[in-house]
Design an enzyme around this catalytic site. Structure first.
Site, PDB file in Angstrom:
ATOM      1  N   CYS A  93      -0.881   0.428  16.197  1.00  0.00           N
ATOM      2  CA  CYS A  93      -1.105  -0.706  17.095  1.00  0.00           C
ATOM      3  C   CYS A  93      -0.987  -0.292  18.554  1.00  0.00           C
ATOM      4  O   CYS A  93      -1.412  -1.030  19.441  1.00  0.00           O
ATOM      5  CB  CYS A  93      -0.133  -1.844  16.778  1.00  0.00           C
ATOM      6  SG  CYS A  93       1.587  -1.472  17.165  1.00  0.00           S
ATOM      7  N   ARG A 129       0.817  -1.221   0.000  1.00  0.00           N
ATOM      8  CA  ARG A 129       0.000   0.000   0.000  1.00  0.00           C
ATOM      9  C   ARG A 129       0.847   1.266   0.000  1.00  0.00           C
ATOM     10  O   ARG A 129       0.430   2.294  -0.513  1.00  0.00           O
ATOM     11  CB  ARG A 129      -0.926   0.006   1.221  1.00  0.00           C
ATOM     12  CG  ARG A 129      -1.919  -1.151   1.228  1.00  0.00           C
ATOM     13  CD  ARG A 129      -2.710  -1.187   2.512  1.00  0.00           C
ATOM     14  NE  ARG A 129      -3.527  -2.391   2.615  1.00  0.00           N
ATOM     15  CZ  ARG A 129      -4.229  -2.726   3.687  1.00  0.00           C
ATOM     16  NH1 ARG A 129      -4.199  -1.934   4.757  1.00  0.00           N
ATOM     17  NH2 ARG A 129      -4.945  -3.835   3.705  1.00  0.00           N
TER      18      ARG A 129
END
Length: 499
Positions: free
Chosen positions: A281, A177
């Site tokens: 995260c 990506r």
């Protein structure tokens, strides 16, 4: 349109598989480049070439390898703005956040300059009559790193720095990506003096991942991404006899005690919950105020701050709080979970639905959301949303609050805000979560400590960076040495007992 490449043997190489993935500009929704997706044959060829290059690199003394790290630090600092601009354009992060992404990776490379000290073995003089014993740390050979889209500079640097400093060759498979920054970093390491072939950047998708897991030359695999894929890579990699460390998803709780500084806690939640559009995260996605009074005081402060957040493209200036999420699919998933939260009974205290930015209507922007009265059975509590959505779960007591964090399947990071040293100490000792903040909202350890979660957030025995990284990327050889003055008694066919 730009066509990206792989990085093989010190140069950019076009893909030969005929398969490509689109690289978007998340702010506009437009395709800005396409990246080749390697076939198994391409991956295997890169590995074979890396294995050849590794022999000489592994035999290079640690101090000379450390000098490459030292030069890379200088060159990354030189190109910081250029790297950050490219990172922002493909990921969507604000420019200051992109620089922070690079900086936290750079700190691990700085730590790796100390490789000679970290690779020292142990020695025992006179372990037996005329016998010395010593251990040495040696590279594994060829290792692989599979890294995620949300930190396209930091996590590749976390992987490649220790692996290369230990004398390994590395196959880096970055996210398709936002693959440009890893390619730029490979060019920087070549300029820093890294020999050709020691670092190979192979772009790809699941086919490349499976090829890494199946390739017998690759001795170790490091991964960061979602928990289902982390479990898949860990299971398959271990079954193939590889050393594997995988880091997965998270649902990080921040407990706010009644005695906490509410203004400090609210500011911390804004940055930790909405920075980088929540695509971290280590983002705080669950706020747990203890007591109704604490909950009301916190909400009173949070709502106006969230409503005042500035959402926009990185080009709009340094006062933008966060940008778009990485893809249209990511945006759709966030919006789906928001609707589920409403259906399941949570109160949407700040409604970011329908957010649109003039001139960027096709971008992947998501407005900020705040849910209150969330319960542990709701999907928005159980699942990692990975977007600008903060959930408040009200707890009646400290024990209930700590129980929420301890009972959740994820155990990446957590935090407590309090003025009570006893509560803070109890929290730090009891919590079954890998990284803990006390009045610190995102407790990401510095480079000379280790980073890693517990439970379904981490798979494997060793963490990322710090001393654990040097253990992960080396194996220990123990030598028992005796130099007799001469063979006087002939051959012996039994173990001689120690005197």
């Amino acid at each position: 349109m730009r066509e990206l490449s792989h990085w093989i043997d010190g140069q950019r190489v076009s893909g030969t598989s005929g398969r490509f993935a689109d690289v978007f500009n998340p702010a506009t929704g437009e395709v800005q480049a396409r990246v080749p997706l390697a076939s198994k044959d391409e991956l295997d060829d890169a590995v074979a070439r890396a294995a050849t290059a590794q022999v000489k690199w592994g035999a290079t003394n640690p101090q000379r390898r450390a000098r490459v790290m030292m030069a890379a630090v200088q060159l990354i600092n030189r190109d910081m703005d250029k790297l950050a601009e490219q990172l922002s354009s493909e990921h969507g992060k604000t420019f200051p956040d992109a620089k922070g992404d690079i900086q936290r990776g750079l700190e691990v490379i700085e730590y790796c300059i100390g490789a000679p000290q970290l690779l020292k073995g142990e020695f025992t003089d006179s372990a037996g009559p005329g016998i010395d014993m010593y251990s040495m740390r040696q590279p594994l050979g060829v290792v692989a790193g599979i890294t995620p889209f949300n930190f396209p500079a930091m996590i590749p640097l976390w992987k490649m720095g220790p692996a290369l400093a230990c004398g390994n060759a590395m196959i880096l498979k970055p996210s398709e990506r936002d693959p440009s920054v890893p390619l730029m970093l490979a060019e920087i390491f070549k300029e820093a003096g890294l020999p050709d072939g020691v670092l190979q950047v192979v772009n790809g998708d699941k086919e490349s991942v499976d090829a890494i897991l199946d390739n017998e030359i690759i001795q170790a695999v490091g991964f960061v991404g979602s928990t289902p894929i982390a479990h898949y890579i860990y299971s398959r990699g271990c079954a193939a006899g590889k050393r594997v460390q995988c880091f997965g998803g998270a649902k990080n709780h921040m407990i706010i005690m009644p005695d906490a500084d509410m203004d400090l806690a609210a500011d911390a939640l804004i940055g930790a919950g909405y920075g980088a559009a929540g695509e971290r995260c280590m983002a705080i996605s669950v706020a747990v105020p203890v007591g109704e009074g604490t909950a009301e005081a916190l909400r009173e402060r949070l709502v106006p701050k969230i409503e005042a957040l500035k959402v926009g493209p990185w080009t709009a200036g340094d006062d933008v709080d966060y940008g778009p999420v990485v893809t249209a699919a990511a945006k759709e998933n966030i919006e789906r979970l928001v609707e589920l939260g409403i259906e399941q009974g949570a109160e949407l205290a700040v409604d970011g639905r329908g957010f649109s930015l003039q001139g960027y209507e096709n971008g992947f922007f998501v407005g900020p959301h705040l849910f209150d009265h969330v319960t542990p059975k709701m999907d928005i509590y159980r699942k990692e949303i990975f977007g600008p959505v903060l959930s408040m779960v009200r707890a009646a007591s400290y024990e209930e609050a700590i129980g929420l964090a301890m009972d959740h399947e994820y155990g990446n990071g957590t935090a407590i805000f309090t003025r009570d040293g006893d509560a803070a100490r109890d929290f730090a000792h009891r919590i079954n979560i890998g990284m803990v903040g006390i009045n610190v909202p995102i407790p990401v350890p510095l480079a000379y400590h280790t980073f890693g979660g517990w439970k379904k957030s981490g798979f494997g025995d060793l963490n990322q960076h710090g001393p654990d990284a040097f253990k992960f990327y080396t194996r220990t050889k123990t030598v028992t040495s005796r130099w007799p003055s001469g063979i006087k008694e002939g051959a012996a066919f039994n173990f001689k007992a120690m005197d």
